[in-house]
Design a protein around this motif. Structure first.
Motif, mmCIF file in Angstrom:
data_model
loop_
_atom_site.group_PDB
_atom_site.id
_atom_site.type_symbol
_atom_site.label_atom_id
_atom_site.label_comp_id
_atom_site.label_asym_id
_atom_site.label_seq_id
_atom_site.Cartn_x
_atom_site.Cartn_y
_atom_site.Cartn_z
ATOM 1 N N ILE A 37 0.861 -1.173 0.000
ATOM 2 C CA ILE A 37 0.000 0.000 0.000
ATOM 3 C C ILE A 37 0.894 1.219 0.000
ATOM 4 O O ILE A 37 1.919 1.242 0.676
ATOM 5 N N ARG A 38 0.519 2.232 -0.745
ATOM 6 C CA ARG A 38 1.341 3.437 -0.772
ATOM 7 C C ARG A 38 0.508 4.667 -0.443
ATOM 8 O O ARG A 38 -0.702 4.704 -0.643
ATOM 9 N N ARG A 39 1.239 5.639 0.069
ATOM 10 C CA ARG A 39 0.622 6.941 0.323
ATOM 11 C C ARG A 39 1.548 8.009 -0.242
ATOM 12 O O ARG A 39 2.672 8.191 0.239
ATOM 13 N N ARG A 45 -4.344 6.730 0.804
ATOM 14 C CA ARG A 45 -3.639 5.459 0.654
ATOM 15 C C ARG A 45 -4.285 4.646 -0.462
ATOM 16 O O ARG A 45 -5.503 4.693 -0.632
ATOM 17 N N TYR A 95 4.034 0.772 2.118
ATOM 18 C CA TYR A 95 3.824 -0.027 3.313
ATOM 19 C C TYR A 95 3.523 -1.471 2.929
ATOM 20 O O TYR A 95 2.730 -1.726 2.018
#
Length: 124
Positions: A37-39, A45, A95
């Motif tokens: 997961i990216r932000r 997110r 993440y």
């Protein structure tokens, strides 16, 4: 104590590649779905890629299809994200996350365990 620890982030030029790694500890993750997961700054997110515990289901967000590949080594409690042809818009904190529920792979809220994140910066 359950821990997910990411590594492999860094600074790369557009068109380059990075491989993120995540090691899970504290319990068995052989039956967990795993995801990345990216932000990005100023954005929500989003699930980048996810893989079910048995490998039968995978998910990729449209923007990374054909460029990113998720894989896992269940025996080692490891999950990887190979990122090729990186673009500046891939810049984000990435993440590693795990879930034991039957929620959709693409449902960010379904992930129970999260790592601290690793920064990926793609320069133009």
């Amino acid at each position: 104590q359950v821990q997910l620890v990411e590594s492999g982030g860094g600074l790369v030029q557009a068109g380059g590649s990075l491989r993120l790694s995540c090691v899970a500890s504290g319990r068995s993750f052989s039956r967990s779905d795993m995801g990345w997961i990216r932000r990005a700054p100023g954005k929500e997110r989003e699930i980048v890629a996810a893989r079910s515990w048995n490998g039968l289901r995978q998910y990729y967000v449209d923007s990374v299809k054909g460029r990113f590949t998720i894989s896992r080594d269940t025996a080692k409690n490891m999950v990887y994200l190979q990122m090729n042809s990186l673009k500046p818009e891939d810049t984000a904190v990435y993440y590693c996350a795990a879930k034991f529920t039957t929620t959709l792979l693409a449902d960010v809220s379904g992930y129970d365990y999260w790592g601290q994140g690793t920064q990926v910066t793609v320069s133009s």
